[in-house]
Design a protein around this motif. Structure first.
Motif, short mmCIF file in Angstrom:
data_model
loop_
_atom_site.label_atom_id
_atom_site.label_comp_id
_atom_site.label_asym_id
_atom_site.label_seq_id
_atom_site.Cartn_x
_atom_site.Cartn_y
_atom_site.Cartn_z
N ASP A 157 0.82 -1.21 0.00
CA ASP A 157 0.00 0.00 0.00
C ASP A 157 0.86 1.26 0.00
OD1 ASP A 157 -2.15 -1.71 0.16
OD2 ASP A 157 -2.56 -1.33 2.28
N ASP A 216 -3.36 -3.87 3.31
CA ASP A 216 -4.50 -3.27 4.00
C ASP A 216 -4.03 -2.55 5.25
OD1 ASP A 216 -7.16 -2.53 4.16
OD2 ASP A 216 -7.66 -4.19 5.51
N THR A 263 -6.88 3.50 3.28
CA THR A 263 -8.09 4.32 3.41
C THR A 263 -7.78 5.79 3.64
OG1 THR A 263 -8.21 3.70 5.76
CG2 THR A 263 -9.56 2.44 4.19
N SER A 282 -6.80 8.62 -1.98
CA SER A 282 -8.01 8.75 -2.78
C SER A 282 -7.69 8.35 -4.22
CB SER A 282 -8.50 10.21 -2.76
OG SER A 282 -9.68 10.35 -3.53
N HIS A 319 -9.91 5.18 -2.20
CA HIS A 319 -9.51 4.15 -1.26
C HIS A 319 -9.09 2.89 -2.02
CE1 HIS A 319 -11.97 5.98 2.30
NE2 HIS A 319 -11.02 6.78 1.85
N THR A 378 -8.39 -0.85 -3.15
CA THR A 378 -8.60 -2.29 -3.11
C THR A 378 -7.23 -2.89 -2.80
OG1 THR A 378 -10.43 -2.28 -4.66
CG2 THR A 378 -9.17 -4.32 -4.49
N ARG A 415 -5.28 -7.93 2.14
CA ARG A 415 -5.00 -7.78 3.57
C ARG A 415 -4.09 -8.90 4.05
NH1 ARG A 415 -10.26 -7.68 6.75
NH2 ARG A 415 -10.21 -5.45 6.15
N VAL A 462 -9.60 -7.19 0.02
CA VAL A 462 -10.54 -6.18 0.49
C VAL A 462 -10.84 -5.25 -0.69
CG1 VAL A 462 -10.98 -4.33 2.14
CG2 VAL A 462 -9.60 -6.33 2.82
N ARG A 496 -12.29 -2.08 -2.56
CA ARG A 496 -12.71 -0.70 -2.33
C ARG A 496 -12.89 0.00 -3.69
NH1 ARG A 496 -8.73 -1.10 2.05
NH2 ARG A 496 -9.85 -1.45 4.02
N ASP A 497 -12.37 1.22 -3.81
CA ASP A 497 -12.75 2.06 -4.95
C ASP A 497 -11.74 2.16 -6.07
OD1 ASP A 497 -15.00 2.67 -3.42
OD2 ASP A 497 -14.01 4.40 -2.48
N SER A 498 -10.58 1.53 -5.95
CA SER A 498 -9.52 1.74 -6.94
C SER A 498 -9.59 0.79 -8.13
CB SER A 498 -8.15 1.64 -6.28
OG SER A 498 -7.96 0.33 -5.73
#
Length: 347
Positions: free
Chosen positions: A258, A286, A291, A294, A296, A298, A301, A335, A337-339
């Motif tokens: 990340d 993760d 988070t 921007s 968030h 994906t 984890r 996990v 998310r928005d990416s």
């Protein structure tokens, strides 16, 4: 109970070396030395043969003194200080280790050393100042850790770079994690998938790249550019810049941490490339970074806190003459998310 592994002034072997030569655990050697009957005849013969061959001499007088045990555990991190304090992965690992150590009679000592000039750390740890060590985030070049492992019980965080049958380690399934990330992107319709890997001097870097390649090969796809981001934000940014220089821009990226993804996202934002509309990104860890960027992230984890707990558990078991598993593998979990878009860019 007699169980001492330090070398005498004549250079006799450690208990770990006797165990390795005999093909048994450290605690089995301890039981033989102490005259326990709970040892098989074959193990007894192998240990006695190794003791004779290696000139192992247990120091019963020293071991009988309560002061022989330091009740201290070393956490050795062969990294630069800036990386240690800048990567949330280490905070989670140390927190997990400390949670378990705090419940024991031991104290935790932290040693941050990207190398060991003059053998300062190595000499200290081999001098009897600690009873055991946990080594996290080691590289191929960190040969000094082999000398530590020859002197005290050691548990590795992640597969050791020079793995031996007698090594104890706790790891996540990085190959499978890399596969699942890549399979997820393929399942979303992405076909030009590049990767920002970790350093290939580290097993985690090698294994995540291997999983990436295996998934693409199984799908009949050619991998896009692969660039080393050194598990740092700056490294991720530089790797992203190199990938954008390639003639055929990828439509998706697997970024093996990340922190590297944060650096890559900054470059994409400056370049006017939208995530996930123009390019999808999946990270790994993760960590809290996922988070705070921007969009968030994906990400895959990995249970870093649990990994720290398990490493401490294994070492405490070794120090108590119990037989913990040599290899503990923990699962990863994707996990979402928005990416990443529900469909590939351009579809």
């Amino acid at each position: 109970m007699v169980d001492i592994g330090t070398r005498s002034s004549q250079g006799t072997a450690t208990i770990e070396e006797v165990a390795a030569a005999a093909g048994v655990s450290r605690s089995t050697v301890s039981r033989v030395v102490n005259g326990s009957t709970s040892v098989s005849p074959a193990a007894l013969e192998a240990v006695n043969r190794a003791i004779s061959a290696l000139n192992y001499v247990p120091n019963r007088a020293a071991r009988s003194l309560a002061t022989r045990q330091t009740h201290a555990i070393a956490l050795v991190v062969p990294e630069e200080t800036t990386r240690f304090f800048g990567d949330p992965f280490f905070a989670a690992i140390v927190s997990g280790i400390n949670t378990r150590v705090n419940k024991s009679d031991y104290v935790l000592n932290l040693f941050i050393a990207s190398d060991d000039p003059g053998d300062k750390t190595t000499s200290y740890l081999r001098s009897g100042s600690v009873d055991g060590a946990i080594i996290v985030s080691h590289h191929t070049s960190d040969t000094f850790i082999d000398r530590i492992a020859a002197a005290v019980p050691v548990v590795f965080g992640g597969r050791p770079v020079r793995a031996r049958e007698r090594d104890y380690y706790v790891d996540v399934d990085n190959v499978r994690g890399g596969q699942e990330v890549t399979e997820f992107l393929i399942g979303r319709g992405y076909r030009r998938i590049a990767m920002i890997s970790g350093p290939l001097t580290m097993p985690a870097g090698v294994d995540r790249l291997e999983g990436f390649r295996q998934a693409l090969d199984a799908a009949g796809l050619e991998p896009g550019p692969v660039e080393d981001g050194n598990f740092t934000a700056d490294g991720g940014a530089r790797a992203m810049e190199r990938i954008l220089e390639a003639p055929d821009r990828p439509d998706a990226l697997f970024i093996a941490s990340d922190l590297m993804a944060r650096g890559a996202l900054a470059v994409l934002n400056r370049s006017g490339i939208r995530v996930p509309d123009d390019i999808a990104i999946v990270g790994f860890d993760d960590s809290p970074v996922a988070t705070t960027v921007s969009p968030h992230l994906t990400t895959m984890r990995q249970p870093s806190f649990t990994q720290g707990e398990r490493m401490a558990d294994v070492l405490l078991d070794l120090l108590a003459d119990r037989d913990p598993p040599r290899v503990t593998m923990l699962n990863t979990e994707l996990v979402i998310r928005d990416s990443v878009s529900t469909r590939a860019a351009g579809d």
